[in-house]
Every structure is written in C-alpha cells, then in structure tokens.
Write an enzyme that holds these catalytic residues in place. Structure first.
Site, short mmCIF file in Angstrom:
data_model
loop_
_atom_site.label_atom_id
_atom_site.label_comp_id
_atom_site.label_asym_id
_atom_site.label_seq_id
_atom_site.Cartn_x
_atom_site.Cartn_y
_atom_site.Cartn_z
CG ASN A 152 50.29 132.10 72.40
OD1 ASN A 152 49.26 131.78 71.79
ND2 ASN A 152 51.40 131.39 72.35
CB ILE A 181 54.85 134.27 63.72
CG1 ILE A 181 55.20 132.80 63.93
CG2 ILE A 181 55.82 135.19 64.47
CD1 ILE A 181 56.52 132.39 63.30
CD GLU A 205 59.01 142.76 67.56
OE1 GLU A 205 59.46 142.38 66.47
OE2 GLU A 205 58.94 143.95 67.89
CG ASP A 206 62.68 136.29 70.66
OD1 ASP A 206 62.85 136.70 69.49
OD2 ASP A 206 63.52 136.42 71.57
CB VAL A 207 58.06 131.98 68.24
CG1 VAL A 207 56.98 130.91 68.38
CG2 VAL A 207 57.89 132.75 66.94
CG ASP A 208 55.69 129.42 71.40
OD1 ASP A 208 54.61 130.02 71.45
OD2 ASP A 208 55.93 128.51 70.59
CG HIS A 262 53.65 126.91 73.61
ND1 HIS A 262 53.61 126.77 72.24
CD2 HIS A 262 54.62 126.06 74.05
CE1 HIS A 262 54.52 125.89 71.87
NE2 HIS A 262 55.15 125.44 72.94
CB SER A 266 38.54 123.36 72.42
OG SER A 266 39.95 123.31 72.51
#
Ligand code: GRF
Length: 222
Positions: free
Chosen positions: A109, A94, A144-147, A111, A15
């Site tokens: 990105n 990831i 390189e760190d998520v979110d 989130h 979506s």
C-alpha cells in the site's frame, strides 16, 4: 512482457495507478499489470486503465454483506488474473484477513505520510495542521492493522509553517508518483524480503541518488 504480474486496487483519481502503469509501459518495472480492481463506479481510475488497455474489474463493496465477503470477491478476481503482487493505490476500503491470507506477504500500500505518524484518512491535512517541517509518503506491506505493516520505502518533502493542506498534499503526491514505481520495481526484481518489522532489499545501498527519497545508506565501514 514480463512474467511478474501486479494487480492494482484503487477507488478514485488513479494518479498513482497511472504512475505505476507508465513505469510498467516504459520498462522501469519489469512486470505487467494484470488487472485493476475498483470498487467505485465511475471512478476516474477506471478510465485511465481502459485508456491503457489494462483489464478492469468493478466490484461494488456495497453489494456484499461484510468486509470479508467483499474481500473474498476481490481476491477471486485477483487470483483469476494470476497476480503475484497486489498493490493498493488509493483504495478506500480496509482490507481484512480474507484477502491477506490469499496473498501472504504480497499486498502493498502507499500511505501519504511518514509512518508511523498520521495513520488513517486525511494524513496530509493532519501533518499540515500539526506543524511538521517534514512530511512524506510510505510504501509498506499490508497487515491486518491499518497503515502498519513493514516499511519498504519512504519519501520526504519539506513543509513551510502555515502551508495549507492542499499544497502539502500536492507535494506529497508528487513524491508518491516517484516512490511507488520504485518500490514495485524492487519487488518485481525479486530484491525485497520481509524480515519481521524490517524489509531487506538486496543492493539497496547502490540505488537512488536523491537525498529526499529513501536516501541510500552510506557504505558500511569495512
Ligand atoms: C494518495 O494520496 C494515496 O497515498 C492515498 O490516496 C491517494 C490516492 O490518489 N492512499 P490517486 O487516486 O492515486 O490519485
């Protein structure tokens, strides 16, 4: 047709992909979508791209021995399509330095939470269970760190006590569909610059009139 080219990474319903593609199609984002890369065979997002005549690349992460090897293949596909910017929209892998190093400062990105709260999966349910009064979504650069990377725009939604996670999720998704095209428009217009933890946007105080989507800053006192 604009010269600025976006590659989208997605895994599921799509979506967000569709909200971006619609904004490109009607000229709100001065860009083209060069390719949709999807890692899930049969994902609805693949049909959405085909319906719009957008090229697709299916790359199954399970066919690779490591995250880095998968990321290199994804980066190859993006590079072959000549993309300027990589937009992750519900991509369920990831990403590692193997991809990020090929597109430095050029991967974004979305989130479904107001970062830095509720990083990781199931952010909407975490927010609902926690009892927050305000939830939301964040578009950010990817590191390189998520979110974790620098925040471009955020949108907020109210949450009533005891609302179930699916209601909260739908409300957040609606704000995502406004937020992501707006962030990509700013980037495609060349107005966005990373400055350490901050993202500077030229003319930011002049845009937006809705108090719950990255409210415009009040005019600076002179
Ligand atoms: C969105 O909530 C997005 O923020 C999250 O995954 C969901 C994808 O939804 N990362 P869709 O595939 O864009 O409909």
């Amino acid at each position: 047709m604009s010269g600025f080219s976006i590659g989208i990474l997605a895994s599921g319903t799509g979506s967000n992909f569709d909200s971006i593609a619609a904004a490109v199609a009607d000229g709100r984002i001065p860009a083209t979508i060069a390719v949709l890369v999807c890692n899930r065979e049969g994902a609805a997002v693949l049909d959405k791209a085909r319906a719009r005549g957008i090229p697709t690349a299916f790359i199954d992460h399970r066919a690779f021995p490591s995250r880095a090897a998968f990321d290199a293949a994804v980066a190859d596909a993006l590079e072959a399509a000549g993309v300027d910017l990589v937009a992750m929209a519900g991509f369920d892998r990831i990403v590692t330095g193997a991809l990020l190093a090929r597109f430095p400062g050029r991967v974004v990105n979305i989130h479904p939470a107001l970062l830095p709260a509720f990083r990781g999966a199931h952010a909407q349910a975490q927010a609902a269970d926690y009892g927050v009064a305000i939830a939301g979504a964040t578009v950010h650069f990817v590191d390189e760190d998520v979110d974790h990377g620098p925040i471009i725009v955020q949108g907020a939604v109210p949450v009533a006590p005891g609302e179930d996670a699916s209601t909260v999720q739908k409300r957040i998704l609606a704000v995502e569909h406004r937020l992501y095209p707006e962030a990509l428009r700013l980037i495609a217009e060349g107005r966005v610059r990373i400055d350490g933890r901050f993202v500077r946007v030229d003319g930011r105080e002049a845009i937006g009139d809705e108090c719950l989507v990255s409210p415009p800053l009040p005019p600076r006192p002179r």
